[in-house]
Design a protein around this motif. Structure first.
Motif, PDB file in Angstrom:
ATOM      1  N   ASP A 163     -53.670 -20.388 -24.472  1.00 41.74           N
ATOM      2  CA  ASP A 163     -53.235 -21.743 -24.823  1.00 41.74           C
ATOM      3  C   ASP A 163     -54.198 -22.784 -24.257  1.00 41.74           C
ATOM      4  N   ARG A 198     -52.577  -7.867 -22.010  1.00 38.25           N
ATOM      5  CA  ARG A 198     -53.296  -8.388 -23.176  1.00 38.25           C
ATOM      6  C   ARG A 198     -54.764  -7.964 -23.128  1.00 38.25           C
ATOM      7  N   ASP A 202     -49.487 -19.697 -33.702  1.00 42.94           N
ATOM      8  CA  ASP A 202     -49.928 -20.137 -32.383  1.00 42.94           C
ATOM      9  C   ASP A 202     -50.452 -18.943 -31.597  1.00 42.94           C
ATOM     10  N   VAL A 203     -50.756 -19.149 -30.320  1.00 39.12           N
ATOM     11  CA  VAL A 203     -51.322 -18.083 -29.491  1.00 39.12           C
ATOM     12  C   VAL A 203     -50.373 -16.888 -29.400  1.00 39.12           C
ATOM     13  N   ALA A 204     -49.088 -17.146 -29.217  1.00 37.92           N
ATOM     14  CA  ALA A 204     -48.123 -16.052 -29.140  1.00 37.92           C
ATOM     15  C   ALA A 204     -48.111 -15.243 -30.429  1.00 37.92           C
ATOM     16  N   ASP A 205     -48.227 -15.928 -31.554  1.00 36.85           N
ATOM     17  CA  ASP A 205     -48.254 -15.242 -32.847  1.00 36.85           C
ATOM     18  C   ASP A 205     -49.527 -14.422 -33.004  1.00 36.85           C
ATOM     19  N   HIS A 243     -51.128 -12.850 -30.589  1.00 38.85           N
ATOM     20  CA  HIS A 243     -50.952 -11.608 -29.832  1.00 38.85           C
ATOM     21  C   HIS A 243     -49.961 -10.670 -30.504  1.00 38.85           C
ATOM     22  N   HIS A 244     -48.941 -11.246 -31.137  1.00 35.20           N
ATOM     23  CA  HIS A 244     -48.014 -10.403 -31.894  1.00 35.20           C
ATOM     24  C   HIS A 244     -48.749  -9.714 -33.034  1.00 35.20           C
ATOM     25  N   TRP A 245     -49.577 -10.491 -33.753  1.00 33.62           N
ATOM     26  CA  TRP A 245     -50.311  -9.904 -34.871  1.00 33.62           C
ATOM     27  C   TRP A 245     -51.314  -8.847 -34.390  1.00 33.62           C
ATOM     28  N   ASP A 288     -50.928  -6.888 -32.040  1.00 33.98           N
ATOM     29  CA  ASP A 288     -50.166  -5.682 -31.717  1.00 33.98           C
ATOM     30  C   ASP A 288     -49.769  -4.892 -32.956  1.00 33.98           C
TER      31      ASP A 288
END
Length: 242
Positions: free
Chosen positions: A24, A38, A229-232, A234-236, A238
């Motif tokens: 972020d 991560r 966003d950044v969280a999305d 990292h989800h992607w 994964d």
């Protein structure tokens, strides 16, 4: 929002912006941190891609190494003025820092008078930050353009609460295209994730190469795909298939 498709470790090469994509955006650029799990995930992806994962950033490569340790990765730093085409390889520098000395001198009085502005000196690029002083945005832009007005060899770019100067003829798109000519990237299909105006060069280049261009956030973009966003991101990462 059109979400990106799965990618193939055997045929794709993955390029990731750092600030605003993997971490972020924060007021103090030195305070960012990526969780150990991560970094382990990025290491796993690098291995599955045969080394064809690169971080493409406005930061210096030495700073990226510090934030991502112990990850070994290819990289383009300072928008491509620094290059490392394979994990563990040598870093090439495309410009000497002394070329920006006149700009440093021209910016000094404004920085002295306006302490809420901060100058990040990357050696081969200068970044004027006004995130903590948004009321000084126009001043920052004006003084940078004035400091470089007689320099056809330099380019001023405006980003997220910053205005930056670096040598003309170099951007993230050109850096990506150069890396794509070297092993282990050569012959693969590029995938790029980035959030800022400076990432548009790379997103456009990826589009012309038949790759997958992914914009992070809601800003206008040439990219076909989006992540929120950044969280999305990292989800992607994964679930992307690698």
């Amino acid at each position: 929002m059109k979400r990106p498709p799965a990618i193939d470790a055997k045929t794709h090469a993955l390029f990731l912006d750092f600030d605003g994509t993997l971490v972020d955006l924060v007021d103090d650029p030195e305070s960012v941190a990526l969780a150990p799990d991560r970094i382990e995930r990025l290491q796993e992806m690098t291995e599955r891609l045969g080394g064809a994962l690169a971080i493409v950033s406005g930061r210096r490569i030495e700073a990226l190494d510090r934030f991502l340790s112990p990850l070994a990765f290819a990289a383009a730093g300072v928008h491509g003025l620094e290059r490392r085409v394979r994990p563990g390889g040598e870093t090439r520098f495309l410009m000497a820092p002394e070329a920006l000395d006149p700009v440093r001198d021209a910016l000094a009085p404004t920085l002295e008078e306006n302490r809420r502005l901060s100058l990040e000196d990357k050696g081969t690029a200068l970044v004027l930050h006004y995130r903590t002083a948004p009321d000084l945005a126009e001043l920052a832009k004006t003084v940078m353009h004035k400091a470089t007005r007689d320099r056809d060899d330099l380019l001023v770019m405006e980003g997220d609460n910053i205005v930056e100067v670096h040598p003309a003829g170099m951007d993230k798109g050109r850096a990506l295209a150069d890396i794509m000519t070297a092993s282990p990237f050569e012959g693969r299909i590029p995938v790029y994730l980035g959030d800022d105006t400076t990432d548009e060069f790379a997103l456009k280049t990826v589009g012309t190469m038949g790759g997958i261009a992914i914009k992070v956030g809601t800003k206008d973009s040439v990219a076909e795909y989006r992540l929120a966003d950044v969280a999305d991101v990292h989800h992607w990462l994964d679930i992307c298939g690698i």
